[in-house]
Design an enzyme around this catalytic site. Structure first.
Site, PDB file in Angstrom:
ATOM      1  N   CYS A 118       0.856  -1.194   0.000  1.00  0.00           N
ATOM      2  CA  CYS A 118       0.000   0.000   0.000  1.00  0.00           C
ATOM      3  C   CYS A 118       0.885   1.234   0.000  1.00  0.00           C
ATOM      4  O   CYS A 118       1.931   1.266   0.650  1.00  0.00           O
ATOM      5  CB  CYS A 118      -0.905   0.018   1.239  1.00  0.00           C
ATOM      6  SG  CYS A 118      -2.021   1.445   1.260  1.00  0.00           S
ATOM      7  N   CYS A 122       0.354   4.388   6.433  1.00  0.00           N
ATOM      8  CA  CYS A 122      -0.101   4.560   7.823  1.00  0.00           C
ATOM      9  C   CYS A 122       0.919   3.890   8.740  1.00  0.00           C
ATOM     10  O   CYS A 122       1.308   2.739   8.513  1.00  0.00           O
ATOM     11  CB  CYS A 122      -1.489   3.956   8.022  1.00  0.00           C
ATOM     12  SG  CYS A 122      -2.698   4.645   6.884  1.00  0.00           S
ATOM     13  N   CYS A 125       0.378   0.320  10.435  1.00  0.00           N
ATOM     14  CA  CYS A 125      -0.165  -0.749   9.598  1.00  0.00           C
ATOM     15  C   CYS A 125       0.959  -1.559   8.942  1.00  0.00           C
ATOM     16  O   CYS A 125       1.853  -0.991   8.313  1.00  0.00           O
ATOM     17  CB  CYS A 125      -1.077  -0.129   8.537  1.00  0.00           C
ATOM     18  SG  CYS A 125      -1.572  -1.291   7.248  1.00  0.00           S
ATOM     19  N   CYS A 343      -4.145  -6.258   9.086  1.00  0.00           N
ATOM     20  CA  CYS A 343      -3.872  -6.288   7.653  1.00  0.00           C
ATOM     21  C   CYS A 343      -2.371  -6.289   7.371  1.00  0.00           C
ATOM     22  O   CYS A 343      -1.611  -5.535   7.942  1.00  0.00           O
ATOM     23  CB  CYS A 343      -4.643  -5.152   7.007  1.00  0.00           C
ATOM     24  SG  CYS A 343      -3.765  -3.840   6.263  1.00  0.00           S
TER      25      CYS A 343
HETATM   26  N1  SAH Z   1      -6.662   0.935   3.142  1.00  0.00           N
HETATM   27  C1  SAH Z   1      -7.970   0.854   3.692  1.00  0.00           C
HETATM   28  C2  SAH Z   1      -8.444  -0.555   3.909  1.00  0.00           C
HETATM   29  C3  SAH Z   1      -7.448  -1.550   4.424  1.00  0.00           C
HETATM   30  S1  SAH Z   1      -6.903  -1.293   6.105  1.00  0.00           S
HETATM   31  C4  SAH Z   1      -8.065   1.649   4.966  1.00  0.00           C
HETATM   32  O1  SAH Z   1      -7.039   2.068   5.489  1.00  0.00           O
HETATM   33  O2  SAH Z   1      -9.186   1.872   5.408  1.00  0.00           O
HETATM   34  C5  SAH Z   1      -8.361  -1.808   7.006  1.00  0.00           C
HETATM   35  C6  SAH Z   1      -8.461  -1.227   8.405  1.00  0.00           C
HETATM   36  O3  SAH Z   1      -7.468  -1.816   9.262  1.00  0.00           O
HETATM   37  C7  SAH Z   1      -8.246   0.283   8.473  1.00  0.00           C
HETATM   38  O4  SAH Z   1      -9.249   0.879   9.246  1.00  0.00           O
HETATM   39  C8  SAH Z   1      -6.894   0.384   9.149  1.00  0.00           C
HETATM   40  O5  SAH Z   1      -6.730   1.602   9.801  1.00  0.00           O
HETATM   41  C9  SAH Z   1      -6.914  -0.799  10.074  1.00  0.00           C
HETATM   42  N2  SAH Z   1      -5.610  -1.225  10.548  1.00  0.00           N
HETATM   43  C10 SAH Z   1      -4.461  -1.312   9.860  1.00  0.00           C
HETATM   44  N3  SAH Z   1      -3.460  -1.750  10.649  1.00  0.00           N
HETATM   45  C11 SAH Z   1      -3.990  -1.944  11.875  1.00  0.00           C
HETATM   46  C12 SAH Z   1      -3.464  -2.393  13.116  1.00  0.00           C
HETATM   47  N4  SAH Z   1      -2.172  -2.716  13.254  1.00  0.00           N
HETATM   48  N5  SAH Z   1      -4.298  -2.477  14.182  1.00  0.00           N
HETATM   49  C13 SAH Z   1      -5.610  -2.132  14.058  1.00  0.00           C
HETATM   50  N6  SAH Z   1      -6.174  -1.723  12.911  1.00  0.00           N
HETATM   51  C14 SAH Z   1      -5.369  -1.617  11.822  1.00  0.00           C
HETATM   52 FE1  SF4 Z   2      -2.841   1.316   3.416  1.00  0.00          FE
HETATM   53 FE2  SF4 Z   2      -2.718   0.117   5.773  1.00  0.00          FE
HETATM   54 FE3  SF4 Z   2      -3.165   2.747   5.649  1.00  0.00          FE
HETATM   55 FE4  SF4 Z   2      -5.078   1.036   4.851  1.00  0.00          FE
HETATM   56  S1  SF4 Z   2      -4.250   1.248   6.927  1.00  0.00           S
HETATM   57  S2  SF4 Z   2      -4.353   2.890   3.785  1.00  0.00           S
HETATM   58  S3  SF4 Z   2      -3.799  -0.598   3.991  1.00  0.00           S
HETATM   59  S4  SF4 Z   2      -1.292   1.715   4.971  1.00  0.00           S
END
Ligand code: SAH
Ligand code: SF4
Length: 354
Positions: A118, A122, A125, A343
Site C-alpha cells: 500500500c 499509515c 499498519c 492487515c
Molecule cells: N486501506 C484501507 C483498507 C485496508 S486497512 C483503509 O485504510 O481503510 C483496514 C483497516 O485496518 C483500516 O481501518 C486500518 O486503519 C486498520 N488497521 C491497519 N493496521 C492496523 C493495526 N495494526 N491495528 C488495528 N487496525 C489496523
Molecule cells: Fe494502506 Fe494500511 Fe493505511 Fe489502509 S491502513 S491505507 S492498507 S497503509
C-alpha cells in the site's frame, strides 16, 4: 495479452463469446461455471454444449487467450477459537496477498486485499510499512472471494454473506479494478452478494469518495479516521497531507447528502495517542450532524510501530463520551488476533521467517 476470465463482467463474457460466433446462452453457462461454481478448469463439464466445449478447449488455458486467476494457497492459519481463518495467497507473479474468512455461520464475512502492499504509509499498519508493490486486477480480487467460497463449501457451510475491503491495500487508489470486481461479485447470476453487505474501507482518498457519491454506489463506506485533529492525524496517516482532514470531512458530508447513506468511521485505538476523552470530544464535534457510526478497534501491534492497544477501560470511556454526544459506536475486537489478522501481518511474518 491473455485475459483472466475472472476479470470479465457478465456482459464482457457475453460480448467475447458472441464475437466468436457463439450464442448468448453459452455465456450464461460459462459464467455459471466460473462465477457461481468457482470452476478452475473447463474440461469435462457435462453441461457445456459442443460449441462451448470446443471454444473452451481452444481459447482457455495456458498460453491461450483466456486464463483463470488461480491463486496458490501458501499459508492457512486458524484462530484458536476456530472462527477466523487467514489465507496467504500467491498470485501469478509471486506476490502474496491476505484474505480472511470470519465465521462459518450463515453470516460469514470475507475480507479481501485490493493491492499488493500500500502506498498510503499509515505508521501502525503492517501493509503500509512494506510500501506499495502493485494494484490487483479485478480478477485477482474476485479470485480471493471464490477461494473463500470454496472453503465454505468444503465445510458445507452456508454461502458468504458479507464482504469487506479491509485487507491489504487502499481500495480507492485502485478504483476501477475494485469497482469492476464488485460489479462481478454483486451480479445476481454469480456470487450474488448484496451491495448493502459490501463495505469499502478507505484511508480517505477524497476523489474516490466523491466519485462513489457521484455514481450513487449502493455499497457501505468506511473511512479510517483515527484522529479528528489535522496535525495528529497527519502523523499517523501520511496520506492526510495529500487529502487534508477538512477536505475529507467535506467529501464525507457530500457523500452523505448525495447517497443518503450512513458512513462508518474506523478508529484504531492507540494507548496514549488517540484514546483520551478529549479525542472522543473532538471526533464528536467533527462529525456533528452527520449520519455516522464509529468503529473503535484496539490497535493490533506490529513490528514497525512502537504503539500499544488501548486498555478496555479507555475504550469504554471513549465510547461513553461519544454516546453522550449522540454519536453511535461499537468496540470491535480484531477477530483472530492470534492469526496475525491485522492487515498485512501474515505476509510480513512470512517474509521475516523466509
Ligand atoms: N486501506 C484501507 C483498507 C485496508 S486497512 C483503509 O485504510 O481503510 C483496514 C483497516 O485496518 C483500516 O481501518 C486500518 O486503519 C486498520 N488497521 C491497519 N493496521 C492496523 C493495526 N495494526 N491495528 C488495528 N487496525 C489496523
Ligand atoms: Fe494502506 Fe494500511 Fe493505511 Fe489502509 S491502513 S491505507 S492498507 S497503509
Amino acid at each position: 495479452m491473455p485475459t483472466s476470465l475472472h476479470d470479465l463482467t457478465y456482459p464482457a463474457i457475453e460480448r467475447a463469446l458472441v464475437a466468436d460466433g457463439l450464442r448468448p446462452a453459452h455465456a450464461r453457462t460459462l459464467w455459471n461455471a466460473v462465477q457461481r461454481e468457482g470452476a478452475l478448469a473447463l474440461a469435462e463439464r457435462t453441461e457445456f454444449l459442443p460449441p462451448l466445449t470446443r471454444w473452451s478447449a481452444e481459447h482457455v488455458g495456458e498460453s491461450a487467450r483466456f486464463f483463470f486467476d488461480e491463486p496458490a494457497l501458501t499459508a492457512d492459519t486458524a484462530s484458536s477459537d476456530g472462527l477466523t481463518r487467514k489465507f496467504l495467497l500467491r498470485l501469478a507473479d509471486g506476490q502474496t496477498v491476505e484474505t480472511v474468512l470470519m465465521g462459518y455461520t450463515g453470516r460469514s464475512t470475507a475480507c479481501v486485499s485490493t493491492q499488493a502492499g500500500c502506498a498510503m504509509g499509515c505508521v501502525f499498519c503492517a501493509t503500509g510499512q512494506m510500501g506499495f508493490v502493485r494494484h490487483l486486477r479485478a480478477g485477482e480480487i474476485v479470485a480471493q472471494v471464490l477461494h473463500v467460497q470454496r472453503e465454505l463449501r468444503a465445510r458445507r457451510a452456508a454461502g458468504l454473506r458479507n464482504l469487506v475491503l479491509m485487507g491489504m491495500g487502499e481500495p480507492l487508489h485502485n478504483y476501477d479494478a475494485v469497482l469492476t470486481a464488485l460489479e462481478i461479485l454483486t451480479d445476481d447470476r454469480g456470487v450474488a452478494l448484496a451491495p448493502s453487505r459490501v463495505t469499502i474501507s478507505t484511508v480517505g482518498v477524497v476523489p474516490g469518495i466523491l466519485r462513489l457519491a457521484e455514481e450513487k454506489r449502493a455499497f457501505n463506506l468506511a473511512v479510517s479516521l483515527h484522529s479528528a485533529d489535522a496535525a495528529e492525524r497527519a502523523a499517523l496517516v501520511p496520506a492526510s497531507r495529500r487529502w487534508p482532514l477538512d477536505e475529507l470531512i467535506a467529501a464525507c458530508r457530500e457523500y452523505g447528502a448525495k447517497t443518503g447513506r450512513r458512513i462508518f468511521f474506523e478508529w484504531t485505538l492507540i494507548a496514549g495517542a488517540n484514546d483520551s476523552p478529549r479525542h472522543a470530544e473532538q471526533v464528536a464535534a467533527l462529525l456533528a450532524g452527520m449520519h455516522a457510526h464509529v468503529n473503535l478497534i484496539p490497535l493490533n501491534p506490529t513490528n514497525g510501530f512502537a504503539g500499544t492497544a488501548s486498555a478496555g477501560a479507555a475504550a469504554r470511556e471513549f465510547q461513553r463520551v461519544l454516546r453522550e454526544r449522540g454519536l453511535p459506536s461499537t468496540v470491535r475486537q480484531r477477530r483472530g488476533i492470534d492469526v496475525a489478522a491485522g492487515c498485512g501481518q501474515l505476509r510480513a511474518e512470512k517474509a521475516r521467517a523466509a
